[in-house]
Enzyme design. Structure first.
Site, short mmCIF file in Angstrom:
data_model
loop_
_atom_site.label_atom_id
_atom_site.label_comp_id
_atom_site.label_asym_id
_atom_site.label_seq_id
_atom_site.Cartn_x
_atom_site.Cartn_y
_atom_site.Cartn_z
N ILE A 1 0.87 -1.19 0.00
CA ILE A 1 0.00 0.00 0.00
C ILE A 1 0.90 1.23 0.00
CG2 ILE A 1 -1.85 1.26 1.18
CD1 ILE A 1 -2.38 -1.34 2.79
N HIS A 2 0.77 2.06 -1.02
CA HIS A 2 1.61 3.26 -1.03
C HIS A 2 0.95 4.48 -1.68
CE1 HIS A 2 2.36 2.26 -5.27
NE2 HIS A 2 2.82 3.47 -5.40
N ARG A 3 -0.11 4.27 -2.45
CA ARG A 3 -0.69 5.40 -3.18
C ARG A 3 -1.40 6.37 -2.23
NH1 ARG A 3 -0.73 5.68 -8.58
NH2 ARG A 3 -0.05 3.81 -9.70
N ASP B 1 -1.86 -1.68 -4.40
CA ASP B 1 -2.33 -0.51 -5.14
C ASP B 1 -1.24 -0.01 -6.09
OD1 ASP B 1 -0.54 0.72 -3.43
OD2 ASP B 1 -2.03 1.92 -2.36
#
Length: 363
Positions: free
Chosen positions: A205-207, A278
């Protein structure tokens, strides 16, 4: 023929390295690499270049940790000076970062030929800075290399047959990289021994659309907690996102580990049971290594993965996430087609750069 490659993010180095290996096979081609410094990344140490056999940049502009406008403006200024000094035949840019658009703009205003690798991708979400960068870069590029037929069709739909440019479907250079590094990852990565798990889901998860939205982030984490009670979830997480979890009292019951390098990520991909992410790149890499994928976004540029059933879009909705997990964890992966060029994308790029009179026809 002199080529200048403009890159600024760690994934771009890996992609460009695949093309650089092909360029190096031709004595009449010279490549100069410019690193804008966009992503200050501690993983880009000496060992990063040695392990991945990546050419070191000839120039490093060291531009980072500033806003979009300041970053792009400084990059334009720095890249322009280099282009005037070196006067290349082609300027190669990759993907959709600020480095991409800055490199393309600097080259075009100097009347140099712009080559966009990974052209034609569209999320159709103009709230994404990446979407703006890729659309503008495509429009001013002279040669556009599309990773998929869908990307090519996007450009046709936007009228690119009427523009003075050449469009080629070449495949995805990231598949070239995945094939090249797969063997060395077995030899050099120790992540699996450290992790000591037989069955696990690999998640990232990074967006900003997820990490900066407290409600979405909580929904995703709480659903991962639920899944983790059935099968281990492993999440390499950037310290910034970890701080967001702590600040908002969002408790993760699964395994959070430090960010990993590319070779470690390949090993995690090859041995996981399912991918949840993501990340645009990881969606494709799941396919490269024969893994089903669940995408924690409302849209994806890689629509062919959805079409063929390798990927499911779920956004941040808990019910959709869990339902997709229940389906995909049991689903056998059957690769019945080759969506991304089979590892020849870089070869097609270089062969086309060596040719003249390109026409807008898929390879």
């Amino acid at each position: 023929m002199k080529l200048i490659t403009i890159i600024g993010a760690r994934p771009q180095f890996i992609k460009a390295a695949a093309v650089s290996r092909e360029i190096s096979k031709h004595e009449d081609l010279t490549e100069i690499i410019v690193h804008t410094g966009q992503h200050f990344d501690e993983n880009m140490s000496e060992i990063f270049f040695e392990e991945l056999q990546i050419p070191r940049p000839h120039y490093n502009l060291d531009i980072n940790s500033v806003g979009h406008g300041a970053m792009t403006g400084r990059m334009l200024e720095g890249i322009e000076e280099i282009l005037i000094k070196e006067h290349p035949d082609f300027v190669l840019v990759y993907g959709d970062t600020n480095s991409t658009i800055a490199g393309a703009l600097a080259a075009k205003k100097l009347k140099l030929k712009v080559v966009h690798i990974e052209a034609g991708l569209r999320s159709f979400n103009m709230d994404m800075p990446e979407e703006i960068n890729r659309i503008l870069t495509d429009r001013i590029s002279d040669i556009l290399f599309c990773p998929t037929q869908v990307a090519y069709q996007n450009l046709v739909n936007e009228g690119f047959k009427n523009y003075d440019c050449n469009v080629v479907v070449n495949g995805d250079v990231m598949q070239d990289a995945a094939i090249f590094y797969s063997k060395s990852s077995e030899e050099k990565s120790g992540i699996l021994k450290k992790l000591d798990k037989k069955d696990f889901i690999l998640c990232t998860i990074h967006r900003a659309e997820n990490t900066d939205n407290r409600s979405k982030l909580r929904n995703i984490v709480e659903t991962l907690n639920k899944i983790n009670r059935e099968i281990s979830v492993v999440l390499p997480l950037h310290p910034r996102t970890l701080k967001i979890l702590q600040r908002n009292n969002i408790s993760a019951e699964f395994d959070i580990i430090d960010p990993v390098g590319y070779l470690d990520m390949i090993q995690l991909l090859k041995h996981c049971s399912l991918v949840m992410t993501d990340s645009g790149g990881l969606q494709k890499e799941a396919y490269f290594f024969n893994k089903n994928c669940i995408t924690l976004r409302e849209e994806t540029e890689w629509v062919e993965l959805i079409e063929y059933g390798y990927n499911i879009l779920v956004g941040s909705d808990p019910e959709k996430i869990y339902h997709a997990y229940s389906k995909m964890i049991k689903k056998e992966f059957k690769k019945e087609n080759d969506l991304y060029g089979g590892g020849r994308a870089s070869e097609v790029i270089v062969n086309n750069l060596l040719k003249t009179n390109l026409i807008m026809t898929p390879e």
